[in-house]
Structure formats: structure tokens, C-alpha cells
Design an enzyme around this catalytic site. Structure first.
Site, short mmCIF file in Angstrom:
data_model
loop_
_atom_site.label_atom_id
_atom_site.label_comp_id
_atom_site.label_asym_id
_atom_site.label_seq_id
_atom_site.Cartn_x
_atom_site.Cartn_y
_atom_site.Cartn_z
N SER A 141 0.84 -1.20 0.00
CA SER A 141 0.00 0.00 0.00
C SER A 141 0.87 1.24 0.00
O SER A 141 2.02 1.21 0.47
CB SER A 141 -0.89 0.01 1.24
OG SER A 141 -1.59 1.25 1.38
N TYR A 180 -1.42 -1.25 10.38
CA TYR A 180 -1.65 -1.34 8.93
C TYR A 180 -0.44 -0.82 8.14
O TYR A 180 0.08 -1.51 7.25
CB TYR A 180 -2.91 -0.56 8.54
CG TYR A 180 -3.28 -0.73 7.09
CD1 TYR A 180 -3.96 -1.87 6.66
CD2 TYR A 180 -2.94 0.24 6.14
CE1 TYR A 180 -4.30 -2.05 5.32
CE2 TYR A 180 -3.26 0.07 4.81
CZ TYR A 180 -3.94 -1.08 4.41
OH TYR A 180 -4.26 -1.25 3.08
#
Length: 264
Positions: free
Chosen positions: A139, A153
Site C-alpha cells: 500500500s 496497517y
């Protein structure tokens, strides 16, 4: 359709995983589709067979299980796998102390242990055959400063980026390409699951990429053996901004986190 290669995709039942399945089906790959929702996988397999004649194997798998990878390898029963896309994942909402450790442990297992373990299980045969394709879906968050509500995350996505960079270097000359895909905001049901749909809908259109577009760019980058691929010019600009002026990147992340992610 006669196919030469087979791609295994985790988290293939929806979102970017399904888009990547459609992209590789269009390129003539056979597919092994894995996720927990078998009905969604079967529906996707039927769609791809009708559209492209794609041969699909469906494996309903619980990747939270400690034996997820051995169980998956047993289900494959020696089937040749020429590529793997470790796409399964989710965003765990809230601050670090708002969830019990077991929630964090399960998250970490799915997001880091399973991709690394599955890659290790499939890689030796790829090297032996002199051909392989490995994509870790990371990401843009892995390039940006950590912020409130992204406690693990961003960390696990940074892990996947570094893992891919190192493995790409190790695989030079073997015929195995390795790439970390780093999308920014991609329009999928991922945002419904982690409670960020409202935030995504409020973003300007140029910051949000269609999943099918992202999938095509990602597949092209893997063929070009790009160790790290950030999809979209705006996202690449943000990553460079953080490298050049980390203090500004940190300010942007912290000021925007509360409006984007649930932090109760």
C-alpha cells in the site's frame, strides 16, 4: 483455453483480488482462487470461464488459521503454481488499545506471516523451473508516516515492501519476478468492510483509482520486474514528498487520519 501458466490469488472473492483475477484471466493464465467466501469464488470462476475460457480452481481457505498455508498446499495436491498474488487483507479500525491483542495477532498473521510463508512454500519450484511471478499487495501507506488509527496497517505494508525489495534482488537471474504493489485509494468494497467508505467518497476523483485499472498496471509492473510499484502519479508524488519532507508527510497523515479512519 489452453494455458501455460497458473496464478494463485489470495483474497480473490472481491475488490482488487477479483480485479487481478480478471486481468490475469484476460492474459490467458489459469487461476487458483482462494478466500473464505466459496460462493463468491465460484461465481467469479464461472464469470471468468464464460468470458475467457479460464480454468479456475477454487479453494475456500481460512487464512487466519495457523495451518492456513500447509492446508492450502495440501488442497493444491501438487498442482503447478507459476505465480502467486498475496492480496488477502483488511484494515483493522481503531487505535491500538481499542482492540484486544488477539485481534492484532490475527491481523498480523494474515498480513505478514501468510504472505511470507506462502511465498516460501511456492518459490523453490518456481526457481527450479526458471519462471515465476510473485506480487505482494502492499500500500501507499507503507511509504507514508504512521498515524493514529493506522498502528499496524502501515507497519505491515512497509514490511511487505521491504520483503519484496529484498526478494526481488535475490531472484535476479532466476526467471522469477517479484513486485510489491502499492496502491493508494482504489475503489473497492474494502472500504465498506473497514468503515472508510464515507471518507473515500469525499475524496476528489483524481485521488481514487478504478480497481481494474490498478490491476492492469500492477500486472504490467510485475512483468517488468519492478521491485516496488506505486500506482498513480498522485500517489508517487505523495511518496516522494514523504522522502523529501517527512515532517510535512507526518503532518498531512495526522491531520487527515481522523476524517478517514474510524478511531474509536
Amino acid at each position: 483455453m489452453t494455458t501455460k501458466y497458473t496464478m494463485l490469488i489470495t483474497g480473490a472473492s472481491a475488490g482488487l483480488g477479483a480485479a487481478l483475477a480478471r486481468e490475469y484471466a484476460s492474459r490467458g493464465w489459469a487461476l487458483v482462487l482462494t478466500a473464505r467466501r466459496e460462493d463468491r469464488l465460484l461465481a467469479l470462476a464461472e464469470e471468468l470461464k464464460a468470458a475467457h475460457g479460464t480454468a479456475c480452481t477454487v479453494i475456500a481457505a481460512d487464512l487466519f488459521s495457523e495451518t492456513a498455508v500447509p492446508d492450502m498446499m495440501a488442497a493444491l495436491d501438487g498442482q503447478q503454481i507459476d505465480g502467486v498474488i498475496n492480496n488477502a487483507g483488511y484494515g483493522h479500525p481503531g487505535t491500538y488499545l481499542s482492540s484486544d491483542w488477539d485481534d492484532h495477532r490475527r491481523f498480523d498473521h494474515l498480513m505478514t506471516v501468510v504472505p511470507a510463508e506462502l511465498t516460501r512454500a511456492l518459490l523453490p519450484a518456481m526457481v527450479e523451473r526458471g519462471f515465476g511471478r510473485i506480487m505482494q499487495v502492499a500500500s501507499l501507506a507503507g511509504h507514508m508516516p504512521g498515524s493514529k488509527g493506522h498502528t499496524l496497517y502501515a507497519a505491515v505494508k512497509a514490511y511487505l515492501i521491504k520483503f519484496s525489495e529484498s526478494l526481488n534482488a535475490e531472484m535476479q537471474g532466476t526467471g522469477v519476478n517479484v513486485s510489491a504493489l502499492c496502491p493508494g485509494f482504489v475503489l473497492t468494497e474494502f472500504h465498506d468492510v473497514n468503515g472508510t467508505r464515507e471518507g473515500i467518497n469525499s475524496l476528489p476523483g483524481f485521488m481514487v483509482m478504478d480497481a481494474d485499472v490498478c490491476a492492469k498496471l500492477a500486472a504490467d509492473a510485475l512483468e517488468e520486474n519492478k521491485a516496488v510499484f506505486i500506482s498513480g502519479r498522485v500517489n508517487r508524488m505523495l511518496a516522494r514528498l514523504n522522502r523529501w519532507m517527512p515532517w510535512l508527510g507526518r503532518k498531512i497523515m495526522n491531520s487527515g487520519a481522523s476524517s478517514y479512519r474510524n478511531q474509536d
